[in-house]
Design an enzyme around this catalytic site. Structure first.
Site, PDB file in Angstrom:
ATOM      1  N   LYS A  30       9.043  -2.175  -4.156  1.00 19.86           N
ATOM      2  CA  LYS A  30       8.105  -1.482  -4.028  1.00 19.86           C
ATOM      3  C   LYS A  30       7.179  -1.604  -2.766  1.00 19.86           C
ATOM      4  CE  LYS A  30       3.890  -1.285  -6.320  1.00 19.86           C
ATOM      5  NZ  LYS A  30       2.813  -1.157  -5.517  1.00 19.86           N
ATOM      6  N   ASN A  31       6.769  -2.926  -2.651  1.00 21.93           N
ATOM      7  CA  ASN A  31       5.605  -3.073  -1.693  1.00 21.93           C
ATOM      8  C   ASN A  31       6.578  -3.179  -0.363  1.00 21.93           C
ATOM      9  OD1 ASN A  31       3.772  -2.621  -3.213  1.00 21.93           O
ATOM     10  ND2 ASN A  31       3.297  -4.771  -3.686  1.00 21.93           N
ATOM     11  N   ARG A 100      -3.199   4.179  -3.271  1.00 24.01           N
ATOM     12  CA  ARG A 100      -3.832   3.628  -2.143  1.00 24.01           C
ATOM     13  C   ARG A 100      -3.063   3.211  -0.836  1.00 24.01           C
ATOM     14  NH1 ARG A 100      -8.707   1.026  -2.562  1.00 24.01           N
ATOM     15  NH2 ARG A 100      -7.943  -0.336  -1.055  1.00 24.01           N
ATOM     16  N   CYS A 124     -10.676   0.522  -6.919  1.00 25.73           N
ATOM     17  CA  CYS A 124      -9.559   0.993  -8.044  1.00 25.73           C
ATOM     18  C   CYS A 124      -9.744   0.001  -9.198  1.00 25.73           C
ATOM     19  CB  CYS A 124      -8.235   1.125  -7.508  1.00 25.73           C
ATOM     20  SG  CYS A 124      -7.490  -0.590  -7.110  1.00 25.73           S
ATOM     21  N   ARG A 129     -11.534  -3.254  -3.171  1.00 26.16           N
ATOM     22  CA  ARG A 129     -10.626  -3.045  -2.191  1.00 26.16           C
ATOM     23  C   ARG A 129     -10.952  -2.261  -0.962  1.00 26.16           C
ATOM     24  NH1 ARG A 129      -4.882  -2.010  -5.307  1.00 26.16           N
ATOM     25  NH2 ARG A 129      -4.001  -2.904  -3.458  1.00 26.16           N
ATOM     26  N   PRO A 130     -11.831  -2.920  -0.108  1.00 24.53           N
ATOM     27  CA  PRO A 130     -12.205  -2.208   1.128  1.00 24.53           C
ATOM     28  C   PRO A 130     -10.997  -2.438   2.095  1.00 24.53           C
ATOM     29  CG  PRO A 130     -13.306  -4.279   1.031  1.00 24.53           C
ATOM     30  CD  PRO A 130     -12.289  -4.149  -0.377  1.00 24.53           C
ATOM     31  N   ILE A 131     -11.261  -1.657   3.226  1.00 26.08           N
ATOM     32  CA  ILE A 131     -10.272  -1.315   4.376  1.00 26.08           C
ATOM     33  C   ILE A 131     -10.958  -1.911   5.795  1.00 26.08           C
ATOM     34  CG2 ILE A 131      -8.269  -0.043   3.092  1.00 26.08           C
ATOM     35  CD1 ILE A 131      -9.659   2.099   4.844  1.00 26.08           C
ATOM     36  N   ASP A 132     -12.232  -2.593   5.395  1.00 23.26           N
ATOM     37  CA  ASP A 132     -13.106  -2.873   6.830  1.00 23.26           C
ATOM     38  C   ASP A 132     -11.998  -3.508   7.788  1.00 23.26           C
ATOM     39  OD1 ASP A 132     -13.007  -5.093   4.512  1.00 23.26           O
ATOM     40  OD2 ASP A 132     -13.840  -6.250   6.105  1.00 23.26           O
ATOM     41  N   GLN A 133     -10.982  -4.587   7.364  1.00 26.27           N
ATOM     42  CA  GLN A 133     -10.142  -5.281   8.202  1.00 26.27           C
ATOM     43  C   GLN A 133      -9.262  -4.124   8.901  1.00 26.27           C
ATOM     44  OE1 GLN A 133     -10.436  -8.576   9.086  1.00 26.27           O
ATOM     45  NE2 GLN A 133     -12.125  -7.998   7.776  1.00 26.27           N
ATOM     46  N   THR A 170      -5.038 -10.049   4.938  1.00 26.81           N
ATOM     47  CA  THR A 170      -4.525  -8.408   4.118  1.00 26.81           C
ATOM     48  C   THR A 170      -3.201  -8.226   4.409  1.00 26.81           C
ATOM     49  OG1 THR A 170      -4.965  -6.219   4.288  1.00 26.81           O
ATOM     50  CG2 THR A 170      -6.089  -7.603   5.843  1.00 26.81           C
ATOM     51  N   VAL A 171      -2.508  -7.711   3.142  1.00 28.70           N
ATOM     52  CA  VAL A 171      -0.937  -7.097   3.291  1.00 28.70           C
ATOM     53  C   VAL A 171      -0.825  -5.931   4.055  1.00 28.70           C
ATOM     54  CG1 VAL A 171       0.910  -6.704   2.067  1.00 28.70           C
ATOM     55  CG2 VAL A 171      -0.432  -8.676   1.246  1.00 28.70           C
ATOM     56  N   THR A 172      -1.534  -5.078   3.457  1.00 25.45           N
ATOM     57  CA  THR A 172      -1.423  -3.554   4.324  1.00 25.45           C
ATOM     58  C   THR A 172      -2.177  -3.667   5.425  1.00 25.45           C
ATOM     59  OG1 THR A 172      -2.961  -2.793   2.689  1.00 25.45           O
ATOM     60  CG2 THR A 172      -0.687  -2.245   2.157  1.00 25.45           C
ATOM     61  N   ASP A 313       0.004 -10.514  -8.255  1.00 30.02           N
ATOM     62  CA  ASP A 313       0.728  -9.112  -8.792  1.00 30.02           C
ATOM     63  C   ASP A 313       1.770  -9.870  -9.917  1.00 30.02           C
ATOM     64  OD1 ASP A 313      -0.148  -7.442  -7.024  1.00 30.02           O
ATOM     65  OD2 ASP A 313       1.875  -7.321  -5.928  1.00 30.02           O
ATOM     66  N   ARG A 405       4.616   3.762 -11.416  1.00 30.23           N
ATOM     67  CA  ARG A 405       4.388   3.574 -10.112  1.00 30.23           C
ATOM     68  C   ARG A 405       5.089   2.561  -9.392  1.00 30.23           C
ATOM     69  NH1 ARG A 405      -0.798   1.895  -9.005  1.00 30.23           N
ATOM     70  NH2 ARG A 405      -0.018   1.754  -7.080  1.00 30.23           N
TER      71      ARG A 405
HETATM   72  N1  EPU Z   1      -9.458  -6.924   1.658  1.00 26.50           N
HETATM   73  C1  EPU Z   1     -10.605  -6.648   2.142  1.00 26.50           C
HETATM   74  N2  EPU Z   1     -10.612  -6.009   3.339  1.00 26.50           N
HETATM   75  C2  EPU Z   1      -9.750  -5.389   3.915  1.00 26.50           C
HETATM   76  C3  EPU Z   1      -8.318  -5.463   3.106  1.00 26.50           C
HETATM   77  C4  EPU Z   1      -8.481  -6.187   2.204  1.00 26.50           C
HETATM   78  O1  EPU Z   1     -11.896  -7.242   1.878  1.00 26.50           O
HETATM   79  O2  EPU Z   1      -9.695  -4.679   4.807  1.00 26.50           O
HETATM   80  C5  EPU Z   1      -9.402  -7.795   0.568  1.00 26.50           C
HETATM   81  C6  EPU Z   1      -9.082  -6.886  -0.820  1.00 26.50           C
HETATM   82  O3  EPU Z   1     -10.229  -6.483  -1.536  1.00 26.50           O
HETATM   83  C7  EPU Z   1      -8.423  -7.946  -1.612  1.00 26.50           C
HETATM   84  C8  EPU Z   1      -7.882  -9.126  -0.470  1.00 26.50           C
HETATM   85  O4  EPU Z   1      -8.410  -8.514   0.810  1.00 26.50           O
HETATM   86  O5  EPU Z   1      -9.421  -8.818  -2.254  1.00 26.50           O
HETATM   87  C9  EPU Z   1      -6.331  -8.871  -0.462  1.00 26.50           C
HETATM   88  O6  EPU Z   1      -5.969  -7.251  -0.467  1.00 26.50           O
HETATM   89  P1  EPU Z   1      -4.902  -6.876   0.418  1.00 26.50           P
HETATM   90  O7  EPU Z   1      -5.268  -6.049   1.731  1.00 26.50           O
HETATM   91  O8  EPU Z   1      -3.933  -7.979   0.690  1.00 26.50           O
HETATM   92  O9  EPU Z   1      -4.011  -5.890  -0.734  1.00 26.50           O
HETATM   93  P2  EPU Z   1      -3.336  -4.680  -0.228  1.00 26.50           P
HETATM   94  O10 EPU Z   1      -2.726  -4.800   1.073  1.00 26.50           O
HETATM   95  O11 EPU Z   1      -4.243  -3.384  -0.544  1.00 26.50           O
HETATM   96  C10 EPU Z   1      -1.237  -5.305  -1.381  1.00 26.50           C
HETATM   97  C11 EPU Z   1      -0.260  -4.745  -2.571  1.00 26.50           C
HETATM   98  C12 EPU Z   1      -0.639  -5.336  -3.555  1.00 26.50           C
HETATM   99  C13 EPU Z   1      -0.916  -6.670  -3.719  1.00 26.50           C
HETATM  100  C14 EPU Z   1      -1.878  -7.050  -2.584  1.00 26.50           C
HETATM  101  C15 EPU Z   1      -1.942  -8.724  -2.638  1.00 26.50           C
HETATM  102  C16 EPU Z   1       1.023  -3.018  -1.251  1.00 26.50           C
HETATM  103  C17 EPU Z   1       1.308  -1.621  -1.314  1.00 26.50           C
HETATM  104  N3  EPU Z   1       0.214  -3.495  -2.224  1.00 26.50           N
HETATM  105  O12 EPU Z   1      -2.265  -4.533  -1.332  1.00 26.50           O
HETATM  106  O13 EPU Z   1       0.103  -4.782  -4.725  1.00 26.50           O
HETATM  107  O14 EPU Z   1      -1.775  -6.979  -5.053  1.00 26.50           O
HETATM  108  O15 EPU Z   1      -1.170  -7.018  -1.383  1.00 26.50           O
HETATM  109  O16 EPU Z   1      -0.604  -9.192  -2.531  1.00 26.50           O
HETATM  110  O17 EPU Z   1       1.681  -3.814  -0.640  1.00 26.50           O
HETATM  111  C18 EPU Z   1       0.795  -4.043  -6.642  1.00 26.50           C
HETATM  112  O18 EPU Z   1       1.950  -4.028  -6.432  1.00 26.50           O
HETATM  113  O19 EPU Z   1       0.649  -4.068  -8.256  1.00 26.50           O
HETATM  114  C19 EPU Z   1      -0.173  -4.349  -5.973  1.00 26.50           C
HETATM  115  C20 EPU Z   1      -1.474  -4.062  -6.282  1.00 26.50           C
END
Ligand code: EPU
Length: 431
Positions: A30-31, A100, A124, A129-133, A170-172, A313, A405
């Site tokens: 999925k991811n 998201r 959520c 889950r902020p996107i500040d980065q 951060t992954v995304t 996960d 999902r």
């Molecule tokens: N974070 C920030 N600021 C940012 C981005 C992230 O503070 O700008 C924090 C998040 O709040 C969290 C941490 O950094 O505490 C890691 O978040 P990340 O951005 O890595 O998570 P994501 O990219 O939103 C992806 C997966 C998630 C998985 C996480 C961690 C996708 C579509 N989603 O989310 O998958 O848990 O990485 O590995 O790739 C799932 O599949 O069930 C799922 C939630």
């Protein structure tokens, strides 16, 4: 009851106590497929994505691509995307609310139109889950970033290479930056990036499109270009689905051959499964056989971390295994601040757990008892289904739309392995 409107929803009903036996094939990740679908916005050429899983999040992403002007053809497990006529740079807030991961439209839309308008995601059930980065990256890349009326407005007057370091991994966030920079001429550098296999899968597809990408530790160099080509790419197997089946097999004391597995993506999970008493044997060609080694599973300490650490996960599913291990275990959730909702439900099933902030301590019990439990998110739902497989009596897992999902027909796959699992549509009065 005074409510006159009957709401209906899907639940999964499980009769526990059957060991899983047989063979199961793991679907595409999925991811991984989601960022791959978004990468098609970078080109006008046709892109073919093979082994795409049939999931609600994939459907939502395809709907979004079509809304933006792409055409998408589905043929079996292949998705053919024709992005030539993409004309819109706006991702509606409703789409972001459904999923998201639609924030991944920011990078490619900004790359294609030098403008993007994307709904602002809220928190959520697993955390803020902020996107500040993501936004800090786009600012550093020269974009004007504005947030108003629930939308993020991005505009970049001209595209230039950038040297950017993420404050947190951060992954995304990493994927969004890669997607944008793939269209930027010249050498860019991203530091402190996520190394998840799904990020690497995206890098492989972007290379096929003509982007130069090299990696040294957590530093990535990207040299993009304007005219990116289409690609043919097969999605990597879903390591979280594979881990979920491994845990389900071990807790039920079964024996299952799992096909389409990348063990090299799962080292931390497999090491922990072996530590508590599971057996994972590599049969070669992406096949493994999983079983249980010990009558009494051993307790453990699990700390979630960025890849190559133990994935957040898999925390919920692994937690179920620790609920029936002999002795005291502890989990430290380092990635998300609110990802223990499933433990409140597992308590209803007789689990002995104590939650303290990001830590949970678990005193193993001999068995769990069937109960009516609520799913709060995707992985929590999977963990409750696993708990139902080992519980005495009947378990009803509510709100299973979360499962759809991210798991492709989980209950059908479990049924084929001998589990007594069925999906029911119940009216509001019955649940
Ligand atoms: N974070 C920030 N600021 C940012 C981005 C992230 O503070 O700008 C924090 C998040 O709040 C969290 C941490 O950094 O505490 C890691 O978040 P990340 O951005 O890595 O998570 P994501 O990219 O939103 C992806 C997966 C998630 C998985 C996480 C961690 C996708 C579509 N989603 O989310 O998958 O848990 O990485 O590995 O790739 C799932 O599949 O069930 C799922 C939630």
């Amino acid at each position: 009851m005074t409510n006159t409107t009957l709401s209906t929803c899907s639940v999964i009903k499980i009769e526990g106590g059957k060991p899983l036996k047989g063979k199961v094939r793991i679907s595409g990740s999925k991811n991984s497929v989601l960022p791959l679908l978004f990468s098609t916005l970078l080109t006008s050429d046709t892109c073919l994505i093979e082994d795409s899983p049939d999931l609600l999040d994939v459907k939502n992403t395809v709907d979004l691509l079509e809304f933006l002007g792409a055409k998408v053809q589905k043929s079996g497990k292949a998705l053919k995307v024709f992005p030539r006529d993409v004309h819109s740079f706006q991702t509606p807030i409703e789409t972001v609310r459904k999923m998201r991961a639609s924030v991944l439209s920011m990078g490619p839309l900004l790359a294609r139109f030098q403008r993007a308008v994307v709904g602002l995601p809220g928190g959520c059930s697993i955390g803020k889950r902020p996107i500040d980065q993501h936004l800090k990256f786009f600012s550093k890349a020269g974009a004007k970033v504005e947030i108003k009326e629930g939308y993020i407005f991005l505009e970049v007057p001209y595209k230039k290479p950038v040297d950017f370091s993420f404050d947190i991994i951060t992954v995304t966030g990493t994927e969004n930056a890669m997607l944008y920079l793939s269209s930027v001429k010249g050498k860019s550098v991203l530091r402190n990036i996520a190394l998840e296999p799904e990020v690497m899968d995206l890098a492989r597809a972007l290379r096929k499109m003509g982007v130069k990408i090299s990696l040294k530790g957590r530093v990535m160099e990207i040299e993009g270009k304007e005219d990116l080509s289409g690609f043919v790419h097969k999605v990597i197997p879903d390591r979280i689905e594979a881990g979920t089946f491994m845990v389900a097999t071990v807790v039920t004391g079964g024996e299952v051959i799992i096909e389409n597995v990348r063990l090299d993506h799962m080292e931390a999970v497999v090491a922990k499964i072996r530590e508590v008493g599971g057996q994972v044997e590599n049969l070669g060609n992406g096949r493994v056989v999983v079983s249980r080694n010990l009558k009494d599973l051993k307790p453990s300490y699990v700390e979630t971390a960025e890849y190559p650490g133990f994935p957040t996960d898999m925390q919920a599913q692994f937690g179920v295994m620790l609920c029936i291990a002999k002795g005291r275990s502890e989990i430290y959730e380092r990635i998300f601040e609110n990802r223990f909702q499933h433990f409140f439900e597992l308590k209803k099933m007789g689990a002995k757990v104590e939650i303290n902030g990001r830590r949970v301590s678990i005193e193993g019990v001999d068995r769990l008892k069937g109960a009516k439990v609520n799913s709060t998110d995707l992985r929590a739902s999977a963990s409750l289904v696993i708990a139902g497989l080992i519980a005495e009596g009947t378990t009803i897992v509510k709100d299973v739309h979360h499962l759809d999902r991210g798991y492709e027909r989980l209950e059908e796959k479990l049924k084929k392995l001998g589990a007594s699992v069925e999906r029911l549509r119940l009216s509001g009065y019955e649940i």
